[in-house]
Scaffold this active site. Structure first.
Site, mmCIF file in Angstrom:
data_model
loop_
_atom_site.group_PDB
_atom_site.id
_atom_site.type_symbol
_atom_site.label_atom_id
_atom_site.label_comp_id
_atom_site.label_asym_id
_atom_site.label_seq_id
_atom_site.Cartn_x
_atom_site.Cartn_y
_atom_site.Cartn_z
ATOM 1 C CG ASP A 20 -7.478 -0.816 14.473
ATOM 2 O OD1 ASP A 20 -8.588 -0.490 13.939
ATOM 3 O OD2 ASP A 20 -6.589 -0.235 14.898
ATOM 4 C CG ASP A 76 -2.170 2.956 13.923
ATOM 5 O OD1 ASP A 76 -2.370 2.148 15.158
ATOM 6 O OD2 ASP A 76 -3.221 3.041 13.186
ATOM 7 C CD GLN A 103 -1.094 -0.783 3.558
ATOM 8 O OE1 GLN A 103 -2.207 -1.086 3.433
ATOM 9 N NE2 GLN A 103 -0.525 -1.454 4.431
ATOM 10 C CG HIS A 109 -6.688 3.917 18.397
ATOM 11 N ND1 HIS A 109 -6.702 5.338 17.783
ATOM 12 C CD2 HIS A 109 -6.332 3.108 17.603
ATOM 13 C CE1 HIS A 109 -6.114 4.871 16.296
ATOM 14 N NE2 HIS A 109 -6.013 3.657 16.332
ATOM 15 C CG ASP A 127 -4.054 -13.594 4.859
ATOM 16 O OD1 ASP A 127 -4.796 -13.408 5.652
ATOM 17 O OD2 ASP A 127 -4.445 -13.822 3.782
ATOM 18 C CB ALA A 128 -5.187 -11.435 9.920
ATOM 19 C CG ASP A 172 -0.356 -4.619 10.398
ATOM 20 O OD1 ASP A 172 -1.198 -3.894 10.830
ATOM 21 O OD2 ASP A 172 0.281 -4.540 9.178
#
Length: 587
Positions: A428, A345, A285, A321, A407-408, A364
């Site tokens: 999230d 983040d 990204q 958050h 990959d989750a 992530d």
């Protein structure tokens, strides 16, 4: 001696057997393969660039690729109108290199200029913000600008589609007879070349600046055009004009190679309201950071975007958050082991660490995203990510934190095999803005997370906007309820930078989370924002909000319900941040 003569004559006999056109065949097969690779890269390149600019990435990518394939078919039909295939091919390669090399800049320029037009008119005529023109001509121009990338892709597709028929005619002309396997040979080289182009795109060019990738591809096109002229220039009419065009295209590509990345970034920066201070392509990204000075005595406001779409703003991210983390942490019986899925983040991680857990695991997809929020990055003597390191309080440096990448959907399987259990799970993830992300909003995925949750644990899931995307929100809520949790509840809060937002809270056993929160005597952690009244009020929704829930589809691997609902809701509001006031998206 006679044996040696016979041995030396074998290569000559082989060449004679292959015929005088063997060299032509080898050259044309090479040309076909290289051009096929270029054509495939152009498809991916324009789809990737258009998706980044227009938003709704997956829909744009599939539309662009499909449109270019159809356009290539149109080009194949149109190629018959070239009487002289040699001359036609020579002109075609120069035009294709010119258009392909400039495609990203042209696309970005059109979008950027139309996006800043209202601001330019407002500044020129000193108009107040509420009178800056938005409809009428401006709206029509915005529509044209959003169509422009597809028009550009169609033109490029037509030109690419002309290549194979012309090469087939050229090969047959060189053989001076009908070739039984002509089409098979040409298309065989085309398919192999396309495969090589796909590999080059994935391995090397995906992480490049699009403008640079466009120039490299166009340079390959131009090199093939020059090779063709070297081999068959005597058969090309108006050879001087063709050579002059190739020379001009060469100069244009050199200029774009030297300046194009800077121009492309400048055009992209026009799409943001604030000053762009840093951007990076991670391979997964594009990350962009903007800065806005609001007062000399106050710190600047920093905003973080992924693929041009708002993720958070430094002034109000604490609200988002806090709402993601505080309700599940307060309602869970224990907070010793916490799993965060997404959240690269580090801001949710920062809030979790306030509760003094024994261990936190963060999953992530993008290592470079996490690196940006954890490792100082110096550019021109300035640590460009320092504001974010301060914002998340260097949470990734905490020894209790374990970070895993991948990959989750698959990584959760590994955790299940390891028999890991967590007291709190926080999801999230980006909104289900494409079919691939939809996997992470399905009964299958939530059932896996239920298997990771301790018996007295709680899970919170970022669930998009209940105001802008009500059906998608309800679909996520209903899907989680189908995954085997004892109680599932929805809650919401307004986050000024992107509007009304919602989450879903599930507990594995026992009483509903909202009742546990109501029964809490005091809030054990002071995050500077949360109060018991805010947390309790978040579970209140307008009258009839859940009406028609029985008609909402549960999101499964086979139906992509969350994705479809999300696309329907956001198709007019997704896009670059020039429309940030109406976007309200955290994709």
């Amino acid at each position: 001696m006679s044996g040696r003569v016979e041995e030396e004559s074998r290569p000559r006999r082989l060449i004679a057997r292959l015929g005088p056109t063997f060299g032509h065949d080898a050259a044309l097969i090479l040309i076909t393969g290289v051009l096929a690779g270029c054509g495939l890269v152009y498809q991916y390149l324009l789809a990737h660039a258009a998706g980044r600019i227009l938003g709704a990435v997956e829909a744009v990518i599939f539309t662009m690729i499909g449109l270019m394939i159809v356009s290539m078919g149109v080009g194949s039909f149109l190629a018959r109108y070239f009487r002289d295939p040699f001359t036609g091919f020579a002109w075609l390669e120069a035009l294709l290199a010119l258009l392909g090399g400039l495609s990203v800049l042209v696309m970005g320029g059109i979008i950027a200029l139309v996006a800043v037009l209202p601001r330019m008119l407002g500044e020129t005529y000193d108009l107040p913000p509420d009178l800056i023109p938005r409809g009428g001509l401006v709206e029509n121009l915005e529509t044209v600008a959003r169509i422009a990338p597809y028009v550009l892709g169609a033109i490029l597709g037509i030109l690419v589609g002309m290549e194979i028929p012309l090469l087939a005619r050229i090969r047959q002309s060189l053989h001076a007879r009908h070739l039984t396997h002509n089409i098979g040979t040409i298309y065989g080289a085309d398919y192999v070349g396309a495969g090589v182009g796909a590999a080059l795109w994935v391995l090397f060019m995906l992480a490049m600046e699009p403008a640079r990738a466009a120039v490299l591809t166009a340079a390959a096109n131009l090199a093939i055009g020059l090779l063709f002229l070297l081999l068959y220039g005597r058969r090309v009419r108006l050879i001087s004009a063709v050579l002059a065009l190739h020379a001009l295209v060469s100069v244009a590509l050199i200029v774009v190679a030297l300046q194009g990345v800077g121009w492309s970034r400048a055009l992209e920066d026009l799409l943001y309201e604030d000053q762009v201070v840093h951007s990076i392509d991670t391979g997964h990204q594009r990350l962009t950071v903007t800065e806005r000075l609001v007062h000399p005595a106050r710190p600047p406001v920093h905003t973080f975007f992924i693929n041009g779409r708002l993720q958070f703003e430094s002034t109000d991210e604490h609200i988002y958050h806090a709402m993601l983390t505080y309700p599940p942490l307060l309602s869970a019986a224990r907070r010793e082991r916490v799993l965060i899925i997404g959240g690269g983040d580090g801001l949710a991680l920062r809030d979790v660490l306030r509760w003094e857990p024994r261990e936190v695991m963060l999953l992530d997809l993008d290592p470079r995203l996490v690196e940006f929020f954890s490792v100082p990055m110096e550019t021109s003597g300035r640590v460009v990510n320092q504001p974010f390191l301060d914002l998340n309080r260097r949470a990734f440096a905490d020894p209790r934190v374990e970070t895993r990448f991948g990959d989750a959907f698959l990584t959760v399987d590994r955790l299940l095999r390891e028999q890991r259990r967590f007291d709190v799970v926080l999801v999230d993830l980006p909104d289900p803005s494409n079919a691939d992300l939809n996997r992470l909003y399905t009964v299958k995925f939530y059932s896996k997370l239920r298997g990771l949750l301790a018996g007295d644990g709680a899970m919170a899931v970022q669930s998009t906007s209940p105001y802008h995307a009500r059906k998608a929100f309800l679909s996520i809520f209903k899907t989680i309820a189908q995954a085997g949790f004892a109680h599932v509840e929805a809650y919401r809060q307004n986050v000024p930078s992107f509007g009304e937002w919602g989450w879903t809270l599930a507990v594995a056993n026992g009483r509903p989370a909202s009742r546990r929160i109501a029964e809490a005597l005091a809030l054990p952690v002071d995050d500077g924002w949360s109060t018991k009244a805010i947390l309790q009020g978040a579970f209140a929704f307008p009258k009839n909000f859940f009406a028609g829930l029985e008609d909402i589809e549960i999101s499964r691997l086979g139906n992509a319900a969350a994705y479809r609902y999300h696309q329907q809701a956001w198709e007019r509001e997704q896009g670059m941040v020039a429309d940030r006031e109406t976007s309200g998206t955290r994709p």
